[in-house]
Every structure is written in structure tokens, then in C-alpha cells.
Design an enzyme around this catalytic site. Structure first.
Site, PDB file in Angstrom:
ATOM      1  CG  ASN A 169      39.355  32.686  40.159  1.00  0.00           C
ATOM      2  OD1 ASN A 169      39.910  33.597  40.760  1.00  0.00           O
ATOM      3  ND2 ASN A 169      39.364  32.593  38.848  1.00  0.00           N
ATOM      4  CB  SER A 191      34.070  44.777  22.422  1.00  0.00           C
ATOM      5  OG  SER A 191      34.400  43.867  21.403  1.00  0.00           O
ATOM      6  CE1 TYR A 206      46.333  36.018  41.767  1.00  0.00           C
ATOM      7  CE2 TYR A 206      44.019  36.495  42.088  1.00  0.00           C
ATOM      8  CZ  TYR A 206      45.060  36.068  41.285  1.00  0.00           C
ATOM      9  OH  TYR A 206      44.827  35.702  39.996  1.00  0.00           O
ATOM     10  CB  ALA A 210      31.067  37.022  25.186  1.00  0.00           C
ATOM     11  N   GLY A 211      34.191  36.510  27.128  1.00  0.00           N
ATOM     12  CA  GLY A 211      35.528  35.943  26.965  1.00  0.00           C
ATOM     13  C   GLY A 211      35.688  34.697  27.812  1.00  0.00           C
ATOM     14  CD  GLU A 212      41.086  33.508  29.042  1.00  0.00           C
ATOM     15  OE1 GLU A 212      41.509  32.830  29.985  1.00  0.00           O
ATOM     16  OE2 GLU A 212      41.763  34.403  28.500  1.00  0.00           O
ATOM     17  CB  ALA A 213      35.864  35.552  33.143  1.00  0.00           C
ATOM     18  CE  LYS A 248      44.739  33.087  40.352  1.00  0.00           C
ATOM     19  NZ  LYS A 248      43.439  32.740  39.824  1.00  0.00           N
ATOM     20  CG  ASN A 281      39.089  34.859  24.428  1.00  0.00           C
ATOM     21  OD1 ASN A 281      39.005  33.935  23.637  1.00  0.00           O
ATOM     22  ND2 ASN A 281      38.044  35.452  24.971  1.00  0.00           N
ATOM     23  CG  ASN A 309      39.875  40.461  39.570  1.00  0.00           C
ATOM     24  OD1 ASN A 309      39.131  41.030  40.345  1.00  0.00           O
ATOM     25  ND2 ASN A 309      40.002  39.150  39.501  1.00  0.00           N
ATOM     26  NE  ARG A 338      43.093  38.153  31.299  1.00  0.00           N
ATOM     27  CZ  ARG A 338      42.552  37.251  32.108  1.00  0.00           C
ATOM     28  NH1 ARG A 338      41.663  36.472  31.703  1.00  0.00           N
ATOM     29  NH2 ARG A 338      42.913  37.113  33.357  1.00  0.00           N
ATOM     30  CG  ASP A 340      41.586  29.766  38.597  1.00  0.00           C
ATOM     31  OD1 ASP A 340      40.734  29.002  39.068  1.00  0.00           O
ATOM     32  OD2 ASP A 340      41.910  30.832  39.118  1.00  0.00           O
ATOM     33  CG  ASP A 341      42.106  33.173  33.847  1.00  0.00           C
ATOM     34  OD1 ASP A 341      42.109  33.908  34.840  1.00  0.00           O
ATOM     35  OD2 ASP A 341      43.147  32.745  33.314  1.00  0.00           O
ATOM     36  CD  GLU A 373      45.446  32.028  36.953  1.00  0.00           C
ATOM     37  OE1 GLU A 373      45.131  30.892  37.311  1.00  0.00           O
ATOM     38  OE2 GLU A 373      44.670  32.998  37.012  1.00  0.00           O
ATOM     39  CG  ASP A 374      45.833  35.986  34.409  1.00  0.00           C
ATOM     40  OD1 ASP A 374      44.682  35.520  34.487  1.00  0.00           O
ATOM     41  OD2 ASP A 374      46.253  36.856  35.179  1.00  0.00           O
TER      42      ASP A 374
HETATM   43  P1  NAI Z   1      38.670  38.125  27.659  1.00  0.00           P
HETATM   44  O1  NAI Z   1      39.581  39.027  26.937  1.00  0.00           O
HETATM   45  O2  NAI Z   1      38.658  36.686  27.334  1.00  0.00           O
HETATM   46  O3  NAI Z   1      37.164  38.671  27.518  1.00  0.00           O
HETATM   47  C1  NAI Z   1      36.770  39.995  27.639  1.00  0.00           C
HETATM   48  C2  NAI Z   1      35.394  40.113  27.015  1.00  0.00           C
HETATM   49  O4  NAI Z   1      34.852  41.400  27.301  1.00  0.00           O
HETATM   50  C3  NAI Z   1      35.385  39.975  25.494  1.00  0.00           C
HETATM   51  O5  NAI Z   1      34.321  39.140  25.120  1.00  0.00           O
HETATM   52  C4  NAI Z   1      35.138  41.402  25.004  1.00  0.00           C
HETATM   53  O6  NAI Z   1      34.507  41.452  23.757  1.00  0.00           O
HETATM   54  C5  NAI Z   1      34.220  41.902  26.112  1.00  0.00           C
HETATM   55  N1  NAI Z   1      34.087  43.345  26.193  1.00  0.00           N
HETATM   56  C6  NAI Z   1      35.004  44.300  25.970  1.00  0.00           C
HETATM   57  N2  NAI Z   1      34.446  45.520  26.118  1.00  0.00           N
HETATM   58  C7  NAI Z   1      33.162  45.316  26.488  1.00  0.00           C
HETATM   59  C8  NAI Z   1      32.092  46.187  26.800  1.00  0.00           C
HETATM   60  N3  NAI Z   1      32.255  47.485  26.819  1.00  0.00           N
HETATM   61  N4  NAI Z   1      30.895  45.631  27.120  1.00  0.00           N
HETATM   62  C9  NAI Z   1      30.739  44.293  27.147  1.00  0.00           C
HETATM   63  N5  NAI Z   1      31.730  43.430  26.859  1.00  0.00           N
HETATM   64  C10 NAI Z   1      32.919  43.941  26.523  1.00  0.00           C
HETATM   65  O7  NAI Z   1      38.998  38.342  29.205  1.00  0.00           O
HETATM   66  P2  NAI Z   1      38.586  37.399  30.436  1.00  0.00           P
HETATM   67  O8  NAI Z   1      39.656  36.419  30.686  1.00  0.00           O
HETATM   68  O9  NAI Z   1      37.225  36.875  30.242  1.00  0.00           O
HETATM   69  O10 NAI Z   1      38.644  38.443  31.637  1.00  0.00           O
HETATM   70  C11 NAI Z   1      37.733  39.537  31.694  1.00  0.00           C
HETATM   71  C12 NAI Z   1      37.830  40.153  33.075  1.00  0.00           C
HETATM   72  O11 NAI Z   1      37.391  39.225  34.051  1.00  0.00           O
HETATM   73  C13 NAI Z   1      39.232  40.599  33.463  1.00  0.00           C
HETATM   74  O12 NAI Z   1      39.177  41.863  34.084  1.00  0.00           O
HETATM   75  C14 NAI Z   1      39.650  39.564  34.458  1.00  0.00           C
HETATM   76  O13 NAI Z   1      40.530  40.079  35.436  1.00  0.00           O
HETATM   77  C15 NAI Z   1      38.329  39.195  35.103  1.00  0.00           C
HETATM   78  N6  NAI Z   1      38.376  37.876  35.732  1.00  0.00           N
HETATM   79  C16 NAI Z   1      37.950  37.787  37.026  1.00  0.00           C
HETATM   80  C17 NAI Z   1      38.028  36.605  37.717  1.00  0.00           C
HETATM   81  C18 NAI Z   1      37.527  36.491  39.120  1.00  0.00           C
HETATM   82  O14 NAI Z   1      37.836  35.557  39.813  1.00  0.00           O
HETATM   83  N7  NAI Z   1      36.721  37.401  39.581  1.00  0.00           N
HETATM   84  C19 NAI Z   1      38.644  35.423  37.105  1.00  0.00           C
HETATM   85  C20 NAI Z   1      38.962  35.587  35.704  1.00  0.00           C
HETATM   86  C21 NAI Z   1      38.856  36.786  35.057  1.00  0.00           C
END
Ligand code: NAI
Length: 546
Positions: free
Chosen positions: A448, A331, A98, A297-300, A169, A244, A403, A151, A263-264, A240-241
Site C-alpha cells: 500500500n 482459518s 518499511y 478474510a480479515g482486514e486486508a 509509514k 481485526n 507481510n 497486529r 490503511d490495512d 495502522e496495524d
Molecule cells: P487479520 O488477522 O485481520 O486476518 C487474517 C485472516 O487470515 C483471518 O481471516 C484468518 O481467519 C485467516 N487465516 C488464518 N489462517 C488461514 C489459512 N491457513 N488459510 C486461509 N486463511 C487463514 O489480518 P490482516 O490485517 O488481514 O493481515 C493479514 C496479512 O496481510 C498480514 O500478513 C499483513 O501483514 C498482510 N497485509 C499486507 C498488506 C500489503 O500492503 N500487502 C497490507 C495489510 C496487511
């Protein structure tokens, strides 16, 4: 799960079935009865000998990608041995099967592809998805992990190469929660890719076309969901992935119709909340007194925010008060009411505040007690930010959840050094322990993988018709309860991964009970729920075929 060994294939066909193959470990009786004499070397090896043999080459590999290829080739040949090895070496091997290595494997998928694993449903299959799904040889599927590759981790659009994620997964579902490998189905929905480098790459294995979008895309996903629910009525479908904009839509569209979750959004929320609960056991703070600043402020991010609101309300706050504790940055800057560009998921978190773009100014204005990074932007948590947060909070909670490792908002070493050892740190991808001023800090892995295998097992055991937020809240609480005082003394806010099967079992029991209480269970749970669920768990050891 009891296996039925009637109508076994024999000879080479048996050896080519990865679920049944034992290679050099077929016993003499099996060799005689199943037409294997002469097809394997004469000495019958034990599984332990096979492990040793595998590790000789594996340990000599110079890169993680080579080790990943060794492991997936083994998975293709002999699933029992594969799961035996990864279950016993989960701490070392989870980062390979993973995040972070799976990210690299997806980026190189076209080059390292050996043998197909899982199902590829492409835009060309529209109108025939049910027929294509019927090609899958197994019928008792209980967990499907599906991606459209748009994504992949924080790496963006990898098209059909994203298949590495569902495969990884599901390997964790089996290794961490004992869901039988034959009950797992990885699916890649290939609607094309907008990644020009892939489109230009002759070795790219997906459709060489730009992504299908709009109604045609929705219709394909809908056809898949309907056909999968029909073909595999007991299956949980994990999204998964997905990007957004699609992830939230599909979650809302399907969550009350079929047994599904994202899951995200939901798994990450649960693991992050568990981390906060544990961190508060170290700081002595109360959940309702926290002020959380989310970067991303995305999925996670908003997924964690929503579950946090539920948890804060359970801690006595009103919804409005709970939302006031959760601040978001995307962003474009701080998520505030005056902004007109906010998506539906961000709007409930928009605060009455002047717009701010400078993160340091936000720290000084809001004085957060916790920073939660889910932005996919490395370096977001700078020295100045961590120092300022520590000055205000004393013992700040710092989660760099993005990640793979290369995308983490800061490293473990940075978080500990810049906070003078005060930070309670967790990251999405693993970091090694850090020595600072003679003290050893063990960072938590807020991944997760602590949550979804156990939730899936609980759903499977209870036959739950739906997956609810209460299940993720319960899973978070259960996970946090499993953290010992010894863990906390080291700064570790999640249990050791070595205990992951027990952790998953405990979560499964709690989730199954939620399903039953909520009237969603279709299976009757016995008095000894834990014993019954443990019985269901696949143990990766050879069983006699004769
Ligand atoms: P997403 O694309 O839905 O959201 C990304 C967010 O980050 C957006 O709101 C964007 O505007 C914001 N962003 C971009 N640049 C920024 C900055 N400089 N400062 C503040 N915010 C900024 O993506 P998602 O799905 O939310 O994933 C984001 C990250 O979280 C990825 O790297 C993903 O691998 C990770 N993730 C980790 C998990 C875990 O288990 N630890 C599980 C799911 C996601």
C-alpha cells in the site's frame, strides 16, 4: 510548503534540531550568523559529500537491521540528509525503512531504541491525553499514523514496540509524497501487551501489563481521537496495524466524523485492485469475468473484497453478482452461508455452497482466476494449488500479500515455477526478479506504499474533511493507468518504485478532485491542480537559513 526561519535556534541547539541541522554542510555565512563557528569541522561539505560519507559505513554493514539503525540514527540527527538519501535510493531503502526490515526492527525495538521519535500515549495517560499531546512541539500536523501494536504486520502483538510502523509509514509519506516531516506525527497507543515474551523482557519499553480491553480501551482511543482532532484540526488520522476486531469498529465509528482511514483495510484494497486492473491488461480478461479466491478474510482480505465489489459494480454487475465473484477462505475453511461463526465483515461474502476445508478441493470446485493471499500464513499457496489454478485459469493472478516476507503465501520463484511462468504475481514484501527458462520475471510489490502517500497528499492539498471509498477506487485506477506497456511486458503490474513521487503526485491530483467533486474539500483547487500540489511537496535539499 514555505518554511519560516524566524526565531531560529543557534549554536548547539540548532545542530540538535534534526529538521534544521545540516552538520558539516552549514555554509560559512550560516556558521557566522548562527553561532556555529568552531562547533563543526572547518571544511564545508556538500550534501553529495555527506551522502558518500554516510554510505561508506552503511554499505559495509552486514545485516539489514544494522542498516536500519544507521538510517534511523541519521533521521534523528539530520532529516534533510536522511530524506535526501532515501528519496534517491527508494528502491533499495524502502525494504529497510518499511517491510520487511521494519518488522524485525519492531521485534527488537527494546534493544535498538536510541532516541524517542513520535508520541507514546499510554493507558496511564487516560483523562490527560489532550495535555500529553500538547507536549508535541509542532502544531501544524497534517498526518498522524497511529497503532496500538496489536497486529504488527503478520507478526502479531508487539505492544509499544509497534511504534516502528508509524515511524516507517510516515517516513514513506515524506519520501514518496513529499509531506513535510514536521507535519507528520507517529503515535503509539500503549494499552499493554498480551505477548508474554515481551512482558517477561526487562528491556521491553512499553507498559508491563496485559492489554486493557473493553470500555476502558475504547474510551482511551476515543479520547485520543477527540484530542488529536482538536489539537491538530487539519490532520488526517491513519489507523495502522490494529487487530481485526478493533480496526473495523474504529473505521466505522470515525470515518464519517473525522478525516481518517484504515490503511490495512482501505489502502491494501486499493493497491490490490490496481494490481488486478494491470494484470487484466496482460491476460486480456475483463474484471467482471474474474472469480477471485481470497485466502484470509480479515482486514486486508475483506477490505480488498469490498473495494472489488465496488469496482465490479462499476463494471456493470449488480451487488449480488459482484459478491458472487469474491470467495473467501479463513482459518476455518470456505466462507459459506451455513457457517454460524462468521463475523460481520465476512457475512456479506458468505456463499451458497457446501462447506469445504481442503484448499485444493476449493480450487477444483470454484475454478478461480485469481488467488489473493492475505492470511499471514506462509506456504498457503502450495505447488498443488498453484498448478491446479493454472490448469483451470491459464494465466492465473497470484497475489501473496502477507507481510513480512517470511509470511508470504508463496515466494515469487514458486509462483513462476509452479505455474510454468504463467502466473501474474505480486507480493506485499519485495521479491527479487526471477529467471525461469531463459525469461526474466519482475514481480510487483503489492504494497500500500503505492497508495497511502498519494491519498494523504491529495487529502492535505484539498483539505478534505473525510476520506471516502471513491478516493481509494480512484487511486487504484490512477495507479493502474501509470503502468506502462514496458512494465507489463516484464510481468510487472505496478510502476517502478523509482517513479513513486510522480505516482503519488498523480494519485494526489485524482484524490483532490474527488474531494472537490464530493463537496468535501475545504481548500479551493486552482486550475493547475498538479502544479499546485507539486509546489506543496517537500524536496529534501538544504535551503539557506540566512
Ligand atoms: P487479520 O488477522 O485481520 O486476518 C487474517 C485472516 O487470515 C483471518 O481471516 C484468518 O481467519 C485467516 N487465516 C488464518 N489462517 C488461514 C489459512 N491457513 N488459510 C486461509 N486463511 C487463514 O489480518 P490482516 O490485517 O488481514 O493481515 C493479514 C496479512 O496481510 C498480514 O500478513 C499483513 O501483514 C498482510 N497485509 C499486507 C498488506 C500489503 O500492503 N500487502 C497490507 C495489510 C496487511
Amino acid at each position: 510548503m514555505k518554511r519560516n526561519f524566524k526565531n531560529l535556534p543557534t549554536g548547539l541547539r540548532l545542530m540538535q534540531d534534526p529538521t534544521l541541522n545540516k552538520g558539516t554542510a552549514f555554509s560559512d555565512a550560516e556558521r557566522d550568523a548562527l553561532g556555529l563557528r568552531g562547533l563543526v569541522p572547518p571544511h564545508v561539505q556538500s550534501i553529495d559529500d555527506q551522502v558518500k560519507r554516510f554510505l561508506i559505513t552503511y554499505q559495509k554493514r552486514s545485516t539489514d537491521l544494522e542498516r536500519y539503525i544507521d538510517l534511523s540514527s541519521l533521521q534523528d540527527r539530520n532529516e534533510t540528509l536522511y530524506y535526501h538519501i532515501i528519496t534517491k535510493n527508494i528502491v533499495e531503502m524502502m525494504p529497510l525503512i518499511y517491510t520487511p526490515t521494519v518488522g524485525l526492527a519492531c521485534q527488537r525495538f527494546g534493544q535498538i531504541f536510541r532516541r524517542s521519535h513520535g508520541m507514546y500515549l499510554s493507558a496511564k495517560d487516560r483523562g490527560h491525553i489532550a495535555k500529553v499531546l500538547s507536549n508535541w512541539p509542532r502544531k501544524d500536523i497534517r498526518v498522524i499514523v497511529v497503532t496500538d501494536g496489536e497486529r504488527i504486520l503478520g507478526l502479531g502483538d508487539l505492544g509499544a514496540n509497534g511504534m516502528g510502523i508509524p515511524i516507517g509509514k510516515l517516513a514513506l509519506y515524506t519520501a514518496c509524497a513529499g509531506i513535510h516531516p514536521t507535519q507528520c506525527l507517529p503515535v503509539a497507543i500503549d494499552v499493554g501487551t498480551n505477548n508474554q515474551a515481551l512482558l517477561d523482557d526487562p528491556l521491553y519499553l512499553g507498559l508491563h501489563q496485559r492489554r486493557v480491553t473493553g470500555e476502558a480501551y475504547d474510551a482511551l482511543v476515543d479520547e485520543f481521537v477527540t484530542a488529536a482532532a482538536e489539537a491538530f484540526p487539519k490532520a488526517l488520522i491513519q489507523f495502522e496495524d490494529f487487530a481485526n476486531h478493533n480496526a473495523f469498529r474504529f473505521l466505522h465509528k470515525y470515518r464519517n466524523r473525522i478525516c481518517t482511514f484504515n490503511d490495512d483495510i482501505q489502502g491494501t484494497a486499493s493497491v490490490a485492485l490496481a494490481g488486478i486492473y494491470s494484470a487484466l491488461r496482460i491476460t486480456g480478461g475483463r474484471l467482471r469475468d474474474q472469480r477471485l479466491l481470497f485466502f484470509g478474510a480479515g482486514e486486508a482480505g475483506t477490505g480488498v473484497g469490498e473495494l472489488m465489489v465496488t469496482a465490479l459494480m462499476a463494471d456493470g454487475l449488480t451487488e449480488a453478482e459482484a459478491r458472487k465473484a469474491c470467495w473467501f477462505v479463513d482459518s476455518k475453511g470456505l466462507v459459506v452461508k451455513s457457517r454460524t461463526d462468521l463475523t460481520e465483515q465476512k457475512r456479506p461474502f458468505a456463499q451458497d455452497h457446501e462447506p469445504l476445508k481442503d484448499p485444493l478441493a476449493m480450487i477444483e470446485a470454484l475454478k478461480p482466476t485469481a488467488l489473493i493471499g492475505a492470511s499471514g500464513q506462509p506456504g498457503t499457496f502450495t505447488q498443488a494449488i498453484i498448478e491446479a489454478t493454472t490448469r483451470n485459469a491459464g494465466r492465473p493472478i497470484i497475489f501473496a500479500l502477507s507481510n513480512p516476507t517470511s509470511k508470504a503465501e508463496c515466494t515469487a520463484a514458486q509462483a513462476y515455477a509452479w505455474s510454468g511462468g504463467e502466473a501474474i504475481f505480486a507480493s506485499g514484501s519485495p521479491f527479487a526478479p526471477v529467471e525461469l527458462n531463459g525469461k526474466r520475471f519482475v514481480p510487483g510489490q503489492g504494497n500500500n506504499a503505492y497508495i497511502f502517500p498519494g491519498v494523504g497528499l491529495g487529502i492535505l492539498a484539498s483539505g478534505s474533511r473525510l476520506v471516502t471509498d471513491e478516493m481509494f477506487l480512484t487511486a487504484a485506477r490512477r495507479l493502474a493507468e501509470l503502468v506502462t506497456e514496458t512494465d507489463l511486458a516484464k510481468g510487472r503490474i505496478y510502476p517502478s518504485l523509482k517513479q513513486i513521487r510522480d505516482v503519488s503526485l498523480s494519485i494526489a491530483v485524482a484524490v483532490a478532485r474527488v474531494a472537490e467533486r464530493s463537496g468535501l474539500a475545504t481548500e479551493t483547487l486552482p486550475d493547475d491542480v498538479r502544479g499546485a500540489i507539486k509546489q506543496l511537496m517537500y524536496e529534501p535539499n538544504y535551503v539557506s537559513l540566512v
